[in-house]
Motif scaffolding. Structure first.
Motif, PDB file in Angstrom:
ATOM      1  N   ALA A   1       0.814  -1.212   0.000  1.00  0.00           N
ATOM      2  CA  ALA A   1       0.000   0.000   0.000  1.00  0.00           C
ATOM      3  C   ALA A   1       0.846   1.260   0.000  1.00  0.00           C
ATOM      4  O   ALA A   1       0.551   2.223  -0.705  1.00  0.00           O
ATOM      5  N   ASP A   2       1.946   1.260   0.785  1.00  0.00           N
ATOM      6  CA  ASP A   2       2.757   2.471   0.889  1.00  0.00           C
ATOM      7  C   ASP A   2       3.562   2.759  -0.376  1.00  0.00           C
ATOM      8  O   ASP A   2       4.194   3.808  -0.493  1.00  0.00           O
ATOM      9  N   GLN A   3       3.540   1.834  -1.346  1.00  0.00           N
ATOM     10  CA  GLN A   3       4.218   2.052  -2.616  1.00  0.00           C
ATOM     11  C   GLN A   3       3.259   2.514  -3.715  1.00  0.00           C
ATOM     12  O   GLN A   3       3.689   2.790  -4.835  1.00  0.00           O
TER      13      GLN A   3
ATOM     14  N   THR B   1       2.296   7.825  -2.508  1.00  0.00           N
ATOM     15  CA  THR B   1       3.581   8.484  -2.746  1.00  0.00           C
ATOM     16  C   THR B   1       3.434   9.866  -3.364  1.00  0.00           C
ATOM     17  O   THR B   1       4.318  10.709  -3.205  1.00  0.00           O
ATOM     18  N   ALA B   2       2.324  10.127  -4.075  1.00  0.00           N
ATOM     19  CA  ALA B   2       2.196  11.410  -4.779  1.00  0.00           C
ATOM     20  C   ALA B   2       0.939  12.197  -4.405  1.00  0.00           C
ATOM     21  O   ALA B   2       0.775  13.326  -4.874  1.00  0.00           O
ATOM     22  N   GLY B   3       0.059  11.618  -3.573  1.00  0.00           N
ATOM     23  CA  GLY B   3      -1.190  12.279  -3.241  1.00  0.00           C
ATOM     24  C   GLY B   3      -1.062  13.294  -2.121  1.00  0.00           C
ATOM     25  O   GLY B   3      -0.005  13.475  -1.518  1.00  0.00           O
ATOM     26  N   THR B   4      -2.184  13.943  -1.830  1.00  0.00           N
ATOM     27  CA  THR B   4      -2.257  14.911  -0.740  1.00  0.00           C
ATOM     28  C   THR B   4      -3.189  14.375   0.347  1.00  0.00           C
ATOM     29  O   THR B   4      -4.097  13.597   0.061  1.00  0.00           O
TER      30      THR B   4
ATOM     31  N   ALA C   1      -3.446   0.606  -4.099  1.00  0.00           N
ATOM     32  CA  ALA C   1      -3.071  -0.234  -2.971  1.00  0.00           C
ATOM     33  C   ALA C   1      -3.745  -1.595  -3.123  1.00  0.00           C
ATOM     34  O   ALA C   1      -4.900  -1.669  -3.567  1.00  0.00           O
ATOM     35  N   PRO C   2      -3.080  -2.683  -2.804  1.00  0.00           N
ATOM     36  CA  PRO C   2      -3.741  -3.990  -2.875  1.00  0.00           C
ATOM     37  C   PRO C   2      -4.989  -4.021  -1.991  1.00  0.00           C
ATOM     38  O   PRO C   2      -4.947  -3.583  -0.844  1.00  0.00           O
TER      39      PRO C   2
END
Length: 358
Positions: free
Chosen positions: A215-217, A222-225, A339-340
């Motif tokens: 999920a953290d990848q 990684t690019a959202g707000t 995210a999975p």
């Protein structure tokens, strides 16, 4: 004594001879040590151990989640209705992907796609709509439904899926007593539909979204707000909300201000919610009550918003053909990975609906 002087001369000669011998010996220097020839030992090749093989666990194609084993079976897309009086529905909490679409009168209907989980029962099952081929065709599986205008049924059959129709006499449907009057009481058993899959529709579906390994990848993380609430207006009747739950790492659904649950009591939740701004057009047909039947245009491109893991990201969506998989692109042009986990897709009318993130 005439020979006496010869003796000193002999002694001197002897001394000189001895000196010469001594100097010669000194000039030759000390004796050199014997040279020893070293013999090099032969090189011994030591076999290197092969690196351990990397074990990549199989993943369910519609959720991207790792599993000990992935069962090879088709996806089943089931039409499930969503007016207030039929809630809570059965089986929605076990779907891998759920699409929400606006139909006549401003109510919404779900296309719930099952693959990784096997619910004992799903429903209430209702009729298909003109946008369903664009949702179901990329799955190459089964569509289970009850009713629909003949033109819609024909188009769905031509999209390459296998039809499981209650009206057509398919096994696995029944009317459930004690819930609602007809036509809101049709339920079905997915196991029966799987058992009746034909040879051309028995394989697992291709992935419908790109998933990160963790999920953290994912692109949103990684690019959202930061975001905690996704407030949607699909129509005057339908105002679903999604709130991020830190404890579970999922987005929890509400119908307006009312928490949405399944018949099992489980809260309806998703790892990813994809809100697509779409065009809603008149299909040129009417329902039995005389209401115009709208059609969501899914072939083309548009803007959207994805929420996942407490963040939101504006995206562009694209779908070049009815049987093509939907693609999501980030603002920098890169593919979006989710995210999975479970994904809900909200089809929000661009002209009359709204998407608010806070």
């Amino acid at each position: 004594m005439p020979h006496a002087p010869a003796r000193p001369t002999l002694r001197l000669a002897a001394v000189l001879a001895l000196a010469v011998l001594t100097v010669g010996a000194c000039a030759s220097g000390p004796s050199q040590p014997e040279r020893t020839t070293l013999t090099q030992e032969p090189t011994v090749e030591v076999a290197k151990a092969a690196p351990p093989a990397v074990v990549v666990p199989p993943r369910w194609p519609l959720t991207g989640e790792a599993a000990d084993a992935v069962v090879d079976r088709p996806a089943i897309a089931v039409k499930i209705e969503n007016p207030r009086e039929v809630r809570p529905q059965t089986g929605l909490d076990q779907a891998d992907v759920v699409w929400e679409q606006v139909v006549e009168g401003g109510i919404t209907r779900f296309v719930a796609v099952f693959h990784s989980q096997v619910p004992a029962e799903v429903g209430p099952v209702r009729s298909i709509r003109p946008m369903d081929p664009a949702i179901a065709a990329p799955l190459h599986g089964i569509v289970a439904f009850s009713g629909g205008q003949q033109a819609f049924v024909r188009e769905l059959g031509q999209s390459g899926v296998q039809l499981m129709s209650q009206d057509g006499g398919a096994a696995g449907f029944y009317r459930k007593k004690g819930v609602m009057p007809a036509p809101h009481n049709v339920y079905g058993t997915p196991t029966t539909w799987w058992e009746n899959a034909d040879a051309g529709h028995s394989a697992s579906p291709p992935a419908q979204f790109a998933f990160a390994r963790r999920a953290d990848q994912s692109t949103v993380l990684t690019a959202g707000t930061p975001a905690t609430l996704l407030d949607l207006r699909l129509s005057g009747y339908s105002r679903p909300q999604w709130a991020f739950d830190t404890a579970s790492g999922t987005w929890l659904r509400s119908e307006g201000d009312t928490p949405a649950t399944a018949r099992s009591g489980a809260r309806l939740a998703a790892r990813n919610v994809v809100a697509l701004r779409v065009q809603l057009v008149d299909s040129g047909t009417k329902d039995p009550a005389g209401n115009p039947v709208p059609e969501t245009v899914l072939v083309g491109t548009g803007k959207g918003t994805v929420v996942s893991g407490g963040k939101a990201l504006e995206v562009t969506w694209s779908k070049p053909a009815t049987d093509a998989v939907l693609t999501l692109t980030a603002p920098d042009g890169s593919p979006v990975t989710l995210a999975p986990g479970v994904t809900w897709v909200e089809l929000v009318p661009a002209s009359s609906g709204s998407v608010t993130v806070s």
